[in-house]
Design a protein around this motif. Structure first.
Motif, PDB file in Angstrom:
ATOM      1  N   GLU A   1       0.859  -1.189   0.000  1.00 26.21           N
ATOM      2  CA  GLU A   1       0.000   0.000   0.000  1.00 26.21           C
ATOM      3  C   GLU A   1       0.889   1.231   0.000  1.00 26.21           C
ATOM      4  O   GLU A   1       1.614   1.482   0.969  1.00 26.21           O
ATOM      5  N   PRO A   2       0.896   1.965  -1.086  1.00 26.09           N
ATOM      6  CA  PRO A   2       1.766   3.140  -1.123  1.00 26.09           C
ATOM      7  C   PRO A   2       1.289   4.181  -0.110  1.00 26.09           C
ATOM      8  O   PRO A   2       0.085   4.378   0.055  1.00 26.09           O
ATOM      9  N   PRO A   3       2.199   4.826   0.599  1.00 20.84           N
ATOM     10  CA  PRO A   3       1.794   5.896   1.522  1.00 20.84           C
ATOM     11  C   PRO A   3       1.291   7.092   0.718  1.00 20.84           C
ATOM     12  O   PRO A   3       1.686   7.296  -0.428  1.00 20.84           O
ATOM     13  N   LYS A   4       0.407   7.862   1.343  1.00 19.03           N
ATOM     14  CA  LYS A   4      -0.132   9.046   0.672  1.00 19.03           C
ATOM     15  C   LYS A   4       0.349  10.297   1.399  1.00 19.03           C
ATOM     16  O   LYS A   4       0.269  10.380   2.621  1.00 19.03           O
ATOM     17  N   ALA A   5       0.852  11.219   0.609  1.00 21.29           N
ATOM     18  CA  ALA A   5       1.299  12.484   1.191  1.00 21.29           C
ATOM     19  C   ALA A   5       0.092  13.271   1.673  1.00 21.29           C
ATOM     20  O   ALA A   5      -0.984  13.234   1.065  1.00 21.29           O
ATOM     21  N   GLY A   6       0.251  13.970   2.775  1.00 24.59           N
ATOM     22  CA  GLY A   6      -0.821  14.828   3.277  1.00 24.59           C
ATOM     23  C   GLY A   6      -1.039  16.015   2.367  1.00 24.59           C
ATOM     24  O   GLY A   6      -0.142  16.426   1.624  1.00 24.59           O
TER      25      GLY A   6
END
Length: 468
Positions: A79-84
């Motif tokens: 699961e790729p992290p998502k930038a805020g």
């Protein structure tokens, strides 16, 4: 060939840089190889790939490895992290000048003068907000490790002049009444002066500003300029409306064509005034001439430049009028009125007109009531006549109350007309016949020209005395 040999010799696992994706690379093969699902799982385990494994794809590879030879096949996906979300500065006004459009009126017509876009703000008013950046959403690598999401980039206020922020830098407020403007790569400013480098025309449109306005040109016919401070025009004003809480200065003069209005809360200063209506809370100062105009000043009207002419029209001042020349050789009717605030003198005129109208209305009402009373005595009143009699009785009562209030107010104003000690009309050079001088409640008509005189109230009349 053994499956173990095939797996080790022909297959490798490659991870993406962020470790979110795992690929199985199978080299081109000259002869068929065989492998089991367990062989593939053991291979992934050696590369520590354990999360997001695509079991269906592994099964297909185990059944027919040759089909996937020479390819990079995605076999696991984390699961790729998502930038805020980044922070931002949110302006509370539309600052896009490109949105200038003429104003559409209620009846569907378009007012092409109403295109000015000034972002007026009051002292202490919120003008911008800082939206805080959000935390990122974590992800997972194919090895099961938590991958932290990057926090959004924070925005910062670019603080210019006359603005202040709160302690948390979340809100930006105006430090004064004025115009909000963006400059220097997004700096937020509030300026107390709005400058027009040229004429007020269809390009600029009408102006309504919380501070002072400087116009480096002319105000063209039909346009309006309104300011909570002062208005300064380096050119002239023609058939326009100017209104300032402070003072108005017009370098090249006012040409009214009996249209428009110049109104200042303090002073009006102009080179000349012609065919115009001008009002000032304190003084009206003119260097050349006042011609055929309606002038009202709460305190003084001074017209004593090189020409210093007042010809035609009416000049009203609360205290004093000073001019070099009043009237002309043709005895053009010219009225100079001093000794009471112009608005009180005009209110008195209006009240007297209203009293005459009330008297006429009362006379008609009373005659109608006499007729109805006679019909009532004869027993001839129908229901509608009875209703009319009640209505007229109420109308008479109301008119009598209004009449009494008007008379009381007239008496109050007339008392102020008696206070004429400071009232004065000074003629530096000459006053011509045809001039009317009004001081308080007294009037004097000048029949013959007289040089260097002044007029003041003295012993129950207006005296004309030599001006030393």
């Amino acid at each position: 060939m053994s499956s173990e040999y095939a797996v080790e010799q022909w297959m490798t696992v490659e991870l993406s840089d962020d470790r979110v994706y795992a690929y199985l690379a199978i080299q081109p093969m000259a002869e068929p190889i065989t492998c089991t699902l367990k062989d593939l799982e053991d291979l992934l385990s050696r590369y520590r790939v354990r999360y997001g494994v695509k079991q269906g794809i592994l099964q297909q590879i185990a059944e027919n490895p040759r089909r996937f030879a020479g390819k990079m096949t995605l076999i696991a996906e984390g699961e790729p992290p998502k930038a805020g979300r980044d922070g931002e500065i949110r302006m509370l006004y539309d600052t896009e000048q490109a949105n200038k459009r003429p104003q559409e009126n209620d009846d569907g017509t378009v007012d092409f003068k109403e295109i000015s876009r000034i972002w007026n703000v009051r002292k202490g008013q919120l003008i911008a907000e800082r939206i805080v950046a959000e935390e990122g959403t974590p992800g997972k690598s194919v090895s099961g490790e938590v991958l932290e999401g990057r926090r959004g980039k924070e925005a910062k206020f670019k603080i210019g002049k006359n603005v202040v922020s709160d302690g948390d830098q979340l809100a930006l407020y105006s430090a004064m009444d004025g115009m909000m403007t963006l400059t220097d790569r997004g700096k937020i400013n509030v300026f107390p002066i709005y400058e027009v480098n040229g004429d007020v025309d269809y390009r600029i449109g009408n102006i309504d500003f919380f501070g002072s306005v400087v116009i480096r040109g002319n105000v063209l016919p039909g346009f309006k300029v309104k300011a909570a401070g002062d208005i300064r025009v380096t050119g002239g004003v023609e058939s326009a409306e100017l209104e300032a809480v402070g003072s108005i200065e017009i370098s090249a003069g006012i040409l009214g064509h009996n249209k428009g209005m110049i109104r200042a809360g303090v002073n009006v200063k102009s080179a000349f005034i012609q065919d115009a209506q001008v009002e000032a809370g304190q003084d009206i100062l003119v260097t050349q001439s006042i011609m055929h105009s309606q002038i009202r000043a709460g305190r003084n009207v001074i017209c004593k430049g090189a020409k210093g002419l007042i010809i035609g029209g009416t000049v009203q001042a609360g205290e004093k009028v000073v001019a070099r020349v009043v009237g002309n050789t043709m005895s053009t009717p010219t009225a100079i009125e001093v000794g009471v605030l112009p608005e009180l003198r005009n209110e008195l005129s209006t009240l007297r007109t209203q009293l005459r109208q009330l008297a006429d209305s009362l006379d008609k009402t009373e005659k109608a009531l006499v007729l109805l009373d006679q019909m009532a005595a004869a027993g001839q009143l129908s229901q509608d006549k009875i209703a009319m009699r009640i209505k007229l009785t109420h109308t008479k009562k109301q008119a009598l109350e209004e009449q009494a209030a008007s008379r009381e107010r007239i008496l109050e104003i007339e008392k102020t007309l008696e206070d004429t000690d400071r009232a004065r009309v000074e003629i530096i050079s000459i006053v011509y016949g045809g001039t009317k001088i009004v001081i308080g409640r007294y009037t004097r008509f000048v029949k013959e020209s007289a040089p260097r005189v002044y007029f003041k109230y003295l012993d129950g009349d207006i005296a004309m005395l030599p001006n030393s």
